[in-house]
Scaffold this active site. Structure first.
Site, short mmCIF file in Angstrom:
data_model
loop_
_atom_site.label_atom_id
_atom_site.label_comp_id
_atom_site.label_asym_id
_atom_site.label_seq_id
_atom_site.Cartn_x
_atom_site.Cartn_y
_atom_site.Cartn_z
N LYS A 19 0.86 -1.20 0.00
CA LYS A 19 0.00 0.00 0.00
C LYS A 19 0.89 1.24 0.00
O LYS A 19 1.91 1.27 0.71
CB LYS A 19 -0.89 -0.05 1.24
CG LYS A 19 -1.99 1.00 1.31
CD LYS A 19 -2.83 0.78 2.57
CE LYS A 19 -3.93 1.81 2.73
NZ LYS A 19 -4.73 1.60 3.96
N SER A 74 -9.68 1.80 3.09
CA SER A 74 -8.79 2.52 2.19
C SER A 74 -7.79 1.63 1.45
O SER A 74 -7.24 2.06 0.44
CB SER A 74 -8.02 3.57 2.99
OG SER A 74 -7.20 2.94 3.96
N SER A 108 -9.76 -0.59 7.30
CA SER A 108 -9.24 -0.43 5.94
C SER A 108 -8.57 -1.65 5.32
O SER A 108 -8.24 -1.62 4.14
CB SER A 108 -8.26 0.73 5.89
OG SER A 108 -8.98 1.92 5.77
#
Ligand code: GLN
Length: 473
Positions: free
Chosen positions: A73, A148, A172
């Site tokens: 990420k 996210s 997330s």
């Protein structure tokens, strides 16, 4: 391919590390133009490292992550590679060191294939807040992948990487895993070091994994877990897994999580999955978390408070974007211009909310009150775990929604996290596993089930989740 399958192919000499990497890079080039799960593909370095892996490989000295590609990420630092947090304010920022979690995987020989998309600074539940455009759900391109960590979940779901790292502040990792039909694991707070994670809300942030199977989590987790001198809040977990027979397992089902707002199709799949444990002989108990309904309200005070403080460092001087104002406002005017241009709408909304809740006169009414209720929620959880080993609930109240459906109404977006925030507020390990599909508009969408365990019982949690995985496969 899972991690396990990739490693097997290597061991059986069906593929080389270079071929494995080429396979994934070709697949990204072919499929990711539609999905947009990657913000950066580390092609050159990844191929070079794969070649080195081929040259150095010896099956008796290398572990299961050696030479296996993985995605990271883009709010996790990766030495010499960008880390934008999907924000314009860090658009050209290159990490100057590796996050501990990345360093540990590097130590095992894992190879970064690329950096994945997210909601700006990990704020959101759909990846629509990325400054570089949204990621699409591989199961249905008209729907969000969740957020996210939407890029990481979509990359794994689409088979563009065997596994990915994500971060989870309020859900997330788990919520996008549920939306994309993969496994999302958020460890106990501090079980994986936060050093090198771009901070969102430091008392809630936790790095974790997105994989296709629970079995794969068990391969990665021992590598990345453990106390780190660079993170004072890190610590070691309990080394014991599940010591009981499934028939001695006690599973709590939170009554408050099966009420209003839960899509009946999601409920059905989760209840069916609970029945699978019941058929193994587990004792299913309805439990109550009386203060759980306050979780979201508490989260949306504590999180923005910490966000406002953590994001103060982006001033245009120390990191990333620097905007100059052409009037005599001096340094202050440059700060305002940089932050005004650099942050997106959601980041600004949270900075403003958090600045307000921490300000003199309001601190007691909001932040302090929220911390007190947080302690009550923790008490509820402690009480619940006196009677049960794990707690099961849906991961999300709804199926993955369509683009734009919730962007006009932040509060409806925030509701996506209603079942996940509790684990962050209390610091519990929690996992989302896929438990079946629901057909809508003639596409098969996935439903996720969340399992939570007491702090530091991560290995027990993974064993419990794996019982289900083995039973259905
Ligand atoms: N969706 C939640 C939020 O917007 C959770 C974010 C996260 O876990 N990083 O805050």
């Amino acid at each position: 391919m899972t991690i396990k399958e990739s490693v097997k192919k290597i061991q059986n000499k069906e593929t080389s590390f270079t071929e494995l990497m080429e396979y994934y890079i070709a697949k990204i080039k072919n499929k990711d133009t539609d999905i947009h799960s990657f913000l950066y593909v580390n092609e050159e370095a990844a191929l070079r490292e794969a070649k080195e892996a081929d040259d150095n490989y010896s099956s008796d000295i290398h572990g299961s992550l050696f030479g296996v590609p993985y995605a990271v990420k883009d709010n996790i630092l990766t030495d010499g590679i960008q880390a934008t947090a999907a924000s314009k304010i860090l658009e050209n920022y290159i990490s100057s060191y590796d996050a501990t979690v990345v360093l540990k995987i590097k130590g095992e020989g894992g190879i970064i294939i690329g950096k994945t998309n997210l909601d700006e600074f990990a704020m959101g539940s759909s990846t629509e807040n990325s400054a570089f455009g949204p990621t699409k759900n591989p199961l249905d391109l008209s729907r969000v992948p969740g957020g996210s960590s939407g890029g990481s979940a979509a990359a794994v779901a689409a088979g563009l990487a065997p596994y990915a790292l994500g971060t989870d502040t309020g859900g997330s990792i788990r919520q996008p895993a549920a939306f994309c039909g993969v496994v999302g694991f958020k460890p106990t707070y501090g079980a994986v070091s936060r050093h090198g994670l771009i901070a969102m809300a430091s008392s809630l942030d936790q790095a974790g994994t997105l994989t296709q199977t629970v079995e794969d989590v068990k391969i990665i987790f021992p590598t990345i877990a453990g106390k780190d001198d660079m993170d004072a809040t890190s610590g070691n977990i309990d080394e014991e897994g599940l010591k009981k027979d499934p028939s001695d397992l006690k599973i709590g089902v939170v009554k408050e999580f099966f009420g209003e707002g839960l899509d009946s199709r999601v409920e059905k799949k989760v209840r069916d999955a609970i029945d699978i444990y019941k058929n193994m002989g587990a004792d299913i108990k309805e439990i109550s978390l009386p203060n759980a309904s306050l979780g979201l309200a508490v989260y949306y005070i504590i999180m923005p408070s910490e966000v406002s403080s953590n994001l103060a460092r982006y001033d245009g001087v120390r990191y990333g974007m620097h905007q100059k104002e052409n009037h005599p406002g001096g340094l202050w005017a440059n700060y305002l211009k940089t932050r005004g241009d650099g942050f997106g709408e959601e980041a600004k909304r949270r900075i403003m909310l958090g600045t307000y809740t921490l300000s003199a006169g309001y601190y007691d009414a909001y932040y302090l009150k929220a911390q007190k209720v947080r302690a009550l929620i923790e008490q509820d959880i402690d009480n619940a775990f006196k009677d049960v080993d794990v707690i099961i609930s849906p991961t999300t109240p709804t199926l993955p929604f369509k683009f734009g459906e919730k962007t006009e109404d932040p509060l409806s977006m925030y509701l996506s996290d209603v079942y996940t925030v509790i684990a962050n507020l209390v610091g519990l390990p929690a996992i989302s596993i896929p438990v079946g599909n629901v057909k809508e508009d003639s596409v098969e969408l996935s439903v996720g089930m969340q399992i939570m365990a007491p702090k530091k019982k991560d290995l027990m949690l993974l064993d419990v989740a794996e019982l289900f995985e083995k039973e259905i496969n």
